[in-house]
Every structure is written in C-alpha cells, then in structure tokens.
Design a protein around this motif. Structure first.
Motif, PDB file in Angstrom:
ATOM      1  N   ALA A 190       0.233  10.365  -2.818  1.00 15.96           N
ATOM      2  CA  ALA A 190      -1.009  10.567  -2.065  1.00 15.96           C
ATOM      3  C   ALA A 190      -0.705  11.098  -0.670  1.00 15.96           C
ATOM      4  O   ALA A 190       0.270  10.687  -0.041  1.00 15.96           O
ATOM      5  CB  ALA A 190      -1.770   9.245  -1.963  1.00 15.96           C
ATOM      6  N   PHE A 206      -5.285   8.321   2.856  1.00 18.55           N
ATOM      7  CA  PHE A 206      -5.495   6.914   2.546  1.00 18.55           C
ATOM      8  C   PHE A 206      -6.438   6.741   1.361  1.00 18.55           C
ATOM      9  O   PHE A 206      -7.484   7.388   1.293  1.00 18.55           O
ATOM     10  CB  PHE A 206      -6.060   6.194   3.772  1.00 18.55           C
ATOM     11  N   LYS A 247      -3.460  -0.576   7.771  1.00 13.26           N
ATOM     12  CA  LYS A 247      -3.497   0.878   7.828  1.00 13.26           C
ATOM     13  C   LYS A 247      -3.545   1.287   9.299  1.00 13.26           C
ATOM     14  O   LYS A 247      -3.805   0.463  10.177  1.00 13.26           O
ATOM     15  CB  LYS A 247      -4.688   1.439   7.070  1.00 13.26           C
ATOM     16  N   LYS A 304       0.845  -1.208   0.000  1.00 14.55           N
ATOM     17  CA  LYS A 304       0.000   0.000   0.000  1.00 14.55           C
ATOM     18  C   LYS A 304       0.879   1.257   0.000  1.00 14.55           C
ATOM     19  O   LYS A 304       0.591   2.236  -0.691  1.00 14.55           O
ATOM     20  CB  LYS A 304      -0.908  -0.015   1.226  1.00 14.55           C
ATOM     21  N   HIS A 356       0.853   4.277  -2.708  1.00 13.54           N
ATOM     22  CA  HIS A 356       0.580   5.653  -2.301  1.00 13.54           C
ATOM     23  C   HIS A 356       1.753   6.569  -2.653  1.00 13.54           C
ATOM     24  O   HIS A 356       1.543   7.733  -3.017  1.00 13.54           O
ATOM     25  CB  HIS A 356       0.288   5.717  -0.799  1.00 13.54           C
TER      26      HIS A 356
END
Length: 235
Positions: A45, A48, A194, A36, A40
């Motif tokens: 990014a 999230f 996360k 992830k 990202h």
C-alpha cells in the motif's frame, strides 16, 4: 462483523521503543503502528488504509543481545550498505564525519506467540489473505530481521461481549485505557498509530492503552470472536 484473525510466531523480536536511544528496549507486544506497517507492506500500500486492530500475545523470556549500531550524522549521505554481514573480507570504509558507531544492548523477546485481529472493509481483508498466500518474500514484524511465521489466518465473526458473560484473558493484551477501571493492574503506554507529516516531521497519533497480563477478567465493552477469542480493538 467480520475480522481477519492472525496467529503469528516469532523466535525473537524487538519492538523498539522510539525514545530508547541508549538501550534498545522493546515493548512487550508489537505496537499498533508496527502491525499496521506489516499489513500495509503485505498489501504494498502507498496510502493509509483504515482498519482497527487488536493485539494480544505471550513470550517465553526476554534476552539481551549486544550489537553495533550505526548512527548517521547527516540527512544526505553517500551510499552505505544496510547489511554488513558477509562483507568482513571486503575493504569497506566510511566517512566518520557522516557515520559513527556505538555498541548497544538490545532487548529481545524469545518465542513470541501473537494473536492479531484486523477489522477493515471486507475486500481489504480478502486482499490481505491473497497477499499471504502469494507472497514471494519473508514476513517481518518489528525490525527487518524479526522474521514472523503465520500459523493461521482466518476470517471470523466478531460480536460485542454480553454484560453477563465473564471471561479471563488467555494472553497478555493491549486494552484501551477507557475500558479499564482503576482496580485492573496494567502498565500504561502511549502507542503510535498513524502519522501526518508536519514541516517535514512525523506527528504521531497516540493511543492510550494499558498492557494487561493474562488471567485478568476481561472488562466490559470488549469483543469476542466466533471461536471464543477475546478482541480488544484500539479504536
């Protein structure tokens, strides 16, 4: 349902376990939070992005490296270069009350081949492809120095495996625990996914999975893409 399929290669990699403080142990495959994080970073990014991941792969061997690690004793420090390579001839010193060092063994995986499926909203998948094609920097998966080569990126259709279809794993894989029966041999892990910041500390959401080696029959409830590659979404 569409997904972005990535085929990746790393000559060496260490997906360090978070509580391995004396020896830098590695997971056999990158945990979901690591994959992830790479995606990202590709998208630059700052919040999230919802997605589902499937992680499979193989490696040729496990190596041991002996490295010097730096440990920071305080949260607030004077400036310190993150990379010291090339500074050997420079007079560099640091305050031993702020930083200490210790040699540590580091586990490295050698010749890692990964198969990643990413399910997200279609415009997010399009942005990932654009980022891959126009990136001006190298890709990393794991530590910054764990370079990754993207051998393939392709949008594929994914469907649920029919009950009468029997397939075996062609690669090792993380499979969610609720899909595994007691007879399937696996190594249990609780993988980071996360986090939320609570009182200044990261509180991680964990995913319970089994690490299943190739050659095992795929359990019910998994997915398959249009080219016959199995998919094990973590959510």
């Amino acid at each position: 349902m569409k997904a972005l399929r990535l085929k990746l290669f790393q000559e060496t990699a260490c997906y360090k376990k978070p509580f391995a403080s004396k020896v830098a142990e590695t997971y056999p495959l990158p945990p979901y939070s690591t994959v992830k994080g790479m995606i990202h970073a590709l998208l630059d990014a700052n919040q999230f992005i919802p997605m589902r991941l499937s992680v499979q792969g193989t490696y040729e061997a496990k190596l041991l490296d002996y490295q010097r690690y730096y440990f920071f004793k305080r949260r607030e420090l004077s400036s310190f270069p993150l990379v010291l390579d090339g500074l050997a001839r420079m007079e560099f010193s640091y305050d031993k009350n702020e930083i200490t060092t210790m040699p540590m063994y580091t586990h490295l995986l050698h010749n890692v081949h990964l198969l990643i499926h990413v399910e997200a909203e279609e415009h997010i998948l399009t942005q990932i492809i654009h980022a891959i094609e126009h990136s001006t920097t190298h890709y990393s998966l794991g530590r910054w120095e764990d370079l990754v080569r993207i051998d393939e990126y392709k949008l594929v259709e994914v469907r649920e495996l029919e009950e009468d279809e029997t397939l075996t794993l062609q690669r090792d894989a993380y499979i969610p625990r609720h899909l595994l029966d007691r007879e399937t041999k696996s190594i249990p892990y609780q993988l980071n996914w996360k986090y939320e910041i609570v009182n200044g500390i990261r509180q991680w959401e964990k995913i319970h999975v089994g690490y299943v080696q190739k050659g095992v029959e795929a359990p019910e409830g998994v997915w398959i893409d249009e080219d016959g590659e199995l998919v094990f979404y973590h959510l």
